[in-house]
Write an enzyme that holds these catalytic residues in place. Sequence first.
Site, PDB file in Angstrom:
ATOM      1  N   CYS A  49       0.832  -1.207   0.000  1.00  0.00           N
ATOM      2  CA  CYS A  49       0.000   0.000   0.000  1.00  0.00           C
ATOM      3  C   CYS A  49       0.864   1.254   0.000  1.00  0.00           C
ATOM      4  O   CYS A  49       1.707   1.442   0.888  1.00  0.00           O
ATOM      5  CB  CYS A  49      -0.917   0.011   1.219  1.00  0.00           C
ATOM      6  SG  CYS A  49      -1.985   1.477   1.284  1.00  0.00           S
TER       7      CYS A  49
ATOM      8  N   GLY B 101      -2.308  -6.616 -11.548  1.00  0.00           N
ATOM      9  CA  GLY B 101      -2.137  -5.356 -12.248  1.00  0.00           C
ATOM     10  C   GLY B 101      -2.703  -5.362 -13.648  1.00  0.00           C
ATOM     11  O   GLY B 101      -2.332  -6.200 -14.471  1.00  0.00           O
TER      12      GLY B 101
ATOM     13  N   ARG C 173      -9.481  -3.362  -9.592  1.00  0.00           N
ATOM     14  CA  ARG C 173     -10.456  -2.460 -10.208  1.00  0.00           C
ATOM     15  C   ARG C 173     -11.370  -3.166 -11.198  1.00  0.00           C
ATOM     16  O   ARG C 173     -12.568  -2.847 -11.278  1.00  0.00           O
ATOM     17  CB  ARG C 173      -9.729  -1.306 -10.907  1.00  0.00           C
ATOM     18  CG  ARG C 173      -9.129  -0.282  -9.943  1.00  0.00           C
ATOM     19  CD  ARG C 173      -8.371   0.782 -10.698  1.00  0.00           C
ATOM     20  NE  ARG C 173      -7.190   0.229 -11.365  1.00  0.00           N
ATOM     21  CZ  ARG C 173      -6.542   0.817 -12.351  1.00  0.00           C
ATOM     22  NH1 ARG C 173      -6.987   1.979 -12.833  1.00  0.00           N
ATOM     23  NH2 ARG C 173      -5.464   0.263 -12.883  1.00  0.00           N
TER      24      ARG C 173
END
Length: 335
Positions: free
Chosen positions: A110, A209, A233
């Site tokens: 993070c 990713g 996402r």
Amino acid sequence: MEYRNKLVLAPMVRVGTLPFRLLAAQYGADITYGEEIIDHKLLKCERRINDAIGSTDIVEKGTENVVFRTCDQERNHVVFQLGTSDAVRALTAAQLVCKDVAAIDINMGCPKAFSISGGMGAALLKKPDLIHDILTTLKRNLCIPVTCKIRLLNSTHDTVELARRIEKTMVSAIAVHGRRVADRPRDPANWSEIASVVDALSIPVIANGDVFEYEDFDRIRAVTGASSVMVARGALWNASIFHPAGSPVEDVKREYVRKSILWDHDIKSTKYTLKEMIMHYTSLELPEGKAVTKSENLADIARVYGEEKYYESINTKRLGVAVGSIHALNGKMAI
């Protein structure tokens, strides 16, 4: 817990809660990570069984806030991601949840300021000795798998060397986000550098990713050599990414709403996730977005998505369970 050839839901703050994890699993996610929770927070919590909805809750004492909620349905595939910068504190926190989850993951990727300022997340990438201490302490004392999630370092060589050192702690797997700490989401993920880590290790590497559609799972596997793939996402925007056929996002949102109702999910988190879905495709200024923004509770959300009857049926059942429990308790007291 097997980490090879798996489709994985990435940890996402405010999103990776029980309803969304179950949603992803319904569409085909083999492993689902919860949102990162800081060890300091867990040390203020206690474990409770919630008979009203059939969940196990980690509740903050004093505030009564539910910090983490899980259920038997996800017991064998949910991963608890922990934010920490101290081995002893990490172990104490992990011991509170380890009986209810399939694995513990340490967040080492993070890049947010709140995480780095506390020596957690990506700050750990510069502290290999501390990484070793945390992971070996957990491995020695927990009976479930321990993993970690990292980002790329400044050079491929540095990333590979850190990954090799992590492997020596005997963790079960390592997830590699193909971006560096300074990279932003708009910067392309570097799949080739993940491939270097895969080539160097014998434990499973989970590639992460730029996976935005089902076909990307095969693409990233082909480039990296990793058999398991993690998506963030792409899953947030449409959780049916885990299924070859997929589903219209409108159906996915309604299913998420039903799961939020079923598990009595926090209204703020429910709205946050729905708004993230909406914003990717349209705008919060359109009728749906405005209605979600104005919603004050799950009943309002149910009306927005035409799930009023479902909301009523769930709450009627819940009321029946509660009344039955009271009668049973009164009966015992009378005896």
